[in-house]
Design a protein around this motif. Structure first.
Motif, PDB file in Angstrom:
ATOM      1  N   GLU A 214       0.801  -1.221   0.000  1.00  0.00           N
ATOM      2  CA  GLU A 214       0.000   0.000   0.000  1.00  0.00           C
ATOM      3  C   GLU A 214       0.841   1.281   0.000  1.00  0.00           C
ATOM      4  N   LEU A 299      -4.637   6.807   3.123  1.00  0.00           N
ATOM      5  CA  LEU A 299      -3.925   6.956   1.859  1.00  0.00           C
ATOM      6  C   LEU A 299      -4.263   8.303   1.209  1.00  0.00           C
ATOM      7  N   PHE A 306      -7.715   4.406  -4.438  1.00  0.00           N
ATOM      8  CA  PHE A 306      -7.565   3.911  -3.061  1.00  0.00           C
ATOM      9  C   PHE A 306      -7.486   5.051  -2.034  1.00  0.00           C
ATOM     10  N   GLY A 314      -6.278  -0.666   2.208  1.00  0.00           N
ATOM     11  CA  GLY A 314      -5.498  -0.379   1.012  1.00  0.00           C
ATOM     12  C   GLY A 314      -4.634  -1.555   0.614  1.00  0.00           C
ATOM     13  N   ARG A 315      -4.012  -2.161   1.605  1.00  0.00           N
ATOM     14  CA  ARG A 315      -3.099  -3.270   1.312  1.00  0.00           C
ATOM     15  C   ARG A 315      -3.829  -4.412   0.602  1.00  0.00           C
ATOM     16  N   VAL A 318      -4.915  -3.328  -2.988  1.00  0.00           N
ATOM     17  CA  VAL A 318      -3.792  -3.149  -3.915  1.00  0.00           C
ATOM     18  C   VAL A 318      -3.284  -4.506  -4.382  1.00  0.00           C
TER      19      VAL A 318
END
Length: 882
Positions: A214, A299, A306, A314-315, A318
């Motif tokens: 992320e 983010l 995102f 986010g991680r 992504v």
RNA sequence: GGGCGCUUAGCUCAGUUGGCUAGAGCAUCUCGUUUACACCGAGAGGGUCGGGGGUUCGAGUCCCUCAGCGCCCACCA
């Protein structure tokens, strides 16, 4: 006044402390012509509670302080509390959140006011608890890290450093806690092992590994080791196109030695805004730095679709997207790596680049000895040259290695609670900025075109003010608000500072050697040209019985001083802590240890009862006690030896050894031998003199019980033990003492022999062997007997029994006396049982005291009930049998 | 990767610069008709000082080495 039969510490301790405090015996006397001894108490959190670690520190410091006071020195032990910026700030933020508001809503002024109010309301707790520990500190000089006088010192220090170019403001990568929204010092960051996923992605022609996909939006550099043969064909500075999270990017190749070729593919992308190592690489090659995560941990717009997501969200997404694009090469589970968290509050640290204030530790300036050296070098030299001694010495190494790795000290914090940075800014229409650093705010001169001055919103790291603690607390507070006087003038006009600085000893836990000890050395030598203290004594951690750290999550193993004190007494707790202490080493604490020391206190009590009973109310103590028999000579010799070694042990910080000697002298030598001997042949002066000396030498360790006894000694008048002088040296002749040593050997041997011969009818005591002189011959025979006869053969046994009976002249009066004694014992034990039952009947006690203490009390109760029965049986047997 | 500490009786630990027969507290066992103390007293058992090697007249203590445990710092794409 007679001592009651039972010592109940809680009945006396508060009154004794009040008596000391009212009489002002703990107050320093800077006008007095005397040697000085001074300690600054490490200030506990003003809103905190006393835990067993504090208790250890107080026990150690109080022992030193009381000992030195008795040595006739003028002593200052200065107490105080700390504003604990981050911790206290967090409490208030939480409180506001619970009320459904936050600090921005109520505003800075209201926030600070509420904190002041909160602290005013809660600081009484820790003060009372320090008193309960018996700390003989000077409350008239109590200080607080946010006092006006201390603020003056903080500002003076800041401005001086600023003017010397030692403090600068700059964009640097800092440890950012998005939870508390503030910077955290390197030392306050701890690393926690965590398992997670490790991803490998296709990035142009390279495969790169990461645990943090992320953060990869802005990545446009790939870095590899210059010597890595696999990537020989790529040159530093080459560029290539790569398909990435949000479309195509142009990436540049960077060769840097920070990359470990053995790790993963040997290629990585960097995130300079959010990683210390990456930041350094970017600095070296002058690369762009892009912020990906905002200061709330979300983010940024660069993340495209995102943006606004949390790290975790986010991680996941992504990875999903890169996988769909076919760029995810592989995912490894159970990847173990350490995550940086804030030691206070445990929030995960997200490094950020921020404009912060720093102390430059590498810039050379003129130091306190007139040489050009950096703050780092001064810190090293002070310890290396012995201006400050660290006990134990092995911590020198730790200290030096910490300094070697030291980076510039980030001193600004984005919280509202603390000393505000004494820097002001103003701008004009052209957006030019003027900066002013001063001890006082700048005067608004209404200059044409300039806006009003505004103070820097940040506050200083708590340790910045704590670092000034030894001397900022000693300046005359009334002078601190006089800005016509320079800092030097104020110091020179402050009697306390002149008398007590540098302080004699700093006593603290080794875990804050970096936070505090090193920084005190840094700022104090810099500001006032003196070391803050001559010796640092470092204690270890007090662990639970099982060796684990005591923690709030495991209340059953945690020993809380305030639970222990009412049940066992402060003295027992202090003795338990001191008896296990050795510098720099952890120790384990248990109720059993405290019980053992409670028993010692009881022993002291009973010794005093015996002596007072023997001497009577009219007794007058002469200035010199004259030995009239061997036991006297022996005792006075031992007493002198003990007094001397305790003194030398204490002066060399060997607290446990000193106490051990006291314990054995009191219990073994005095109680078991001399008191028994004095039942035969009483020398009232020696008896009284020894009791007095014992109380004095025991006082630094166990102040309450010794003072309580002292106050009941009619022959002491109105004096207070707390300020009694240490016993003067008495010359003794060891040769006169030897005879008694020999008697001890013989009696011990005969006792042992009698047990071996099964002569259990009675025991041999010094006072029922007046024959020792006359019957020396007999003793010889007895001791030889062991070698000569077969123990089991009737012949020897009979011989010994016959002789033995002759020694013990039992008549009706002693029988009667014993009967009385049994009754008394029964009554005493009955009292103990009652008090234990009352304790267990108290619902609050059972609920609030730790399980270990309640269990111990239950055990004690059932044990004592059994003993009651046993004594009753003995008595019945005795009454009917004779 | 660098560094520090610990390992001595069943348990918790002392043992200062090498020097009496290696200690204490707690626990265990035996005993207790003593005018301070049953929160007590007397006695007893229990140790190849983590293993190995070395220095020395002499090592728990100093040096080397191995092992186990704990901690700190750095790194962790």
């Amino acid at each position: 006044m007679k001592l009651p039969k039972l010592y109940e510490p809680s009945q006396y301790e508060t009154d004794i402390y009040t008596m000391w405090e009212k009489a002002g015996v703990f107050e320093a006397q800077p006008d007095k012509e005397a040697e000085r001894f001074s300690i600054s108490m490490p200030p506990p959190n003003a809103t905190g509670h006393l835990h067993v670690g504090h208790a250890l520190g107080i026990a150690l410091q109080d022992t030193m302080v009381r000992y030195n006071r008795m040595q006739g020195k003028d002593v200052l032990w200065l107490p105080g509390t700390d504003h604990a910026a981050l911790a206290t700030n967090a409490i208030m933020e939480k409180r506001l959140a619970d009320e459904g508001t936050n600090k921005h809503e109520i505003g800075r002024e209201a926030f600070v006011d509420r904190l002041k109010e909160f602290i005013e309301g809660s600081r009484g707790t820790i003060r009372g608890q320090i008193r309960a520990m018996g700390a003989s500190c000077d409350w008239s000089r109590e200080r607080y890290t946010l006092d006006g006088a201390l603020n003056r010192c903080v500002n003076e220090t800041f401005v001086k450093m600023y003017n010397d170019g030692l403090i600068y403001r700059g964009h640097r990568i800092v440890n950012w806690d998005p939870n508390l929204e503030t910077t955290v010092a390197d030392d306050e960051v701890v690393h926690v092992e965590e398992t997670g996923q490790f991803y490998t992605f296709q990035y142009g022609p390279f495969q790169i590994g990461t645990a943090r996909p992320e953060t990869k939006f802005g990545d446009k550099y790939v870095v590899m080791h210059p010597d890595d043969k696999r990537y020989k064909q790529y040159k530093h500075g080459d560029t290539f196109e790569a398909e990435w999270i949000n479309g195509q990017v142009t990436a540049t190749i960077i060769k840097d030695e920070a990359v470990d070729p053995k790790f993963g593919t040997g290629v990585m992308t960097i995130t300079p805004w959010h990683d210390h190592t990456d930041f350094d690489i970017a600095e070296r090659h002058n690369l762009d730095k892009v912020q990906i995560i905002d200061f709330h941990g979300k983010l940024m717009p660069i993340a495209g679709e995102f943006a606004g997501m949390t790290i975790a969200e986010g991680r996941r997404l992504v990875v999903k997207k890169l996988n769909e694009k076919g760029l995810l090469v592989k995912t490894e589970d159970n990847y173990s790596h350490s995550v940086a968290v804030n030691d206070r509050g445990k929030g995960i640290i997200e490094p950020q680049i921020k404009l912060q204030w720093f102390v430059d530790v590498n810039k050379p300036v003129v130091d306190w000895k007139g040489k050009k050296s950096s703050l780092k070098e001064v810190m090293q030299a002070v310890v290396r040259d012995g201006d400050v001694d660290i006990v134990p010495a092995r911590f020198d190494k730790l200290y030096f290695s910490w300094i070697d790795n030291l980076r510039d000290w980030c001193i600004s914090r984005q919280i509202w609670w603390g000393h505000r940075i004494p820097v002001w800014y103003r701008t004009n229409a052209e957006d030019e900025v003027q900066t002013f650093a001063g001890v006082q705010p700048p005067v608004d001169d209404q200059s044409e075109g300039w806006h009003e001055w505004e103070q820097d919103p940040d506050t200083l790291d708590t340790w910045f003010s704590s670092a000034l603690w030894t001397w900022s607390t000693l300046i005359d507070p009334s002078l601190a608000s006089n800005f016509d006087m320079s800092m030097d003038d104020i110091l020179n006009a402050s009697p306390d500072f002149k008398a007590y600085h540098p302080t004699s000893v700093l006593e603290t836990g080794w875990d804050i050697i970096f936070f505090w000890v090193a920084r005190m050395i840094l700022t104090t030598t810099y500001m006032i040209g003196e070391v803050p203290f001559k010796t640092v004594y470092l204690h270890g951690l007090v662990r639970a019985e099982d060796g684990q750290k005591m923690s709030k999550s495991k209340p059953e193993t945690t020993i809380n001083p305030m639970d222990v004190i009412p049940v066992y007494g402060t003295d027992a707790l202090r003795l338990a802590l001191l008896s296990g202490v050795s510098p720099g080493n952890d120790q384990r604490m248990s109720i059993a240890k405290i019980t053992a020391q409670r028993n010692f206190c009881n022993k002291l009590w009973n010794i005093a009862r015996f002596v007072e009973d023997k001497l009577g109310d009219d007794f007058v103590l002469e200035s010199h006690a004259k030995a009239t028999n061997h036991a006297d000579h022996w005792l006075l010799t031992k007493l002198q030896q003990t007094t001397d070694t305790i003194a030398s042990d204490l002066e060399n910080f060997r607290f446990a050894e000193a106490y051990d000697k006291l314990y054995h002298f009191v219990w073994d030598d005095f109680a078991d031998w001399y008191v028994e001997a004095s039942k035969m042949e009483l020398n009232p002066q020696v008896l009284a003199h020894s009791l007095q000396s014992i109380l004095i030498i025991a006082h630094p360790f166990a102040p309450f019980i010794t003072e309580t006894i002292w106050q009941t000694l009619a022959w002491q008048g109105d004096s207070m033990l707390a300020v009694a002088p240490w016993p003067a040296t008495v010359k003794t002749n060891p040769n006169d003492a030897k005879v008694f040593d020999e008697i001890i050997v013989v009696v011990t041997e005969v006792r042992s022999l009698m047990t071996e011969l099964n002569l259990h009818g009675s025991k041999l005591y010094y006072h029922n062997v007046p024959f020792l002189k006359e019957n020396a011959e007999l003793i010889k025979k007895l001791t030889k007997l062991k070698d000569v006869i077969d123990v089991k053969s009737g012949l020897g046994l009979q011989l010994v029994q016959t002789k033995y009976k002759a020694w013990l002249d039992v008549d009706s009066s002693t029988i009667k006396a014993h009967q009385l004694q049994l009754k008394e014992q029964q009554a005493r034990l009955g009292d103990v049982v009652k008090s234990l039952e009352a304790r267990l009947a108290n619902k609050n006690y059972v609920k609030q005291a730790p399980k270990a203490i309640v269990d111990q009390t239950k055990d004690q109760l059932s044990e004592n009930k059994q003993l009651l029965e046993k004594i009753a049986a003995q008595q019945a047997r005795f009454a009917s049998g004779i």
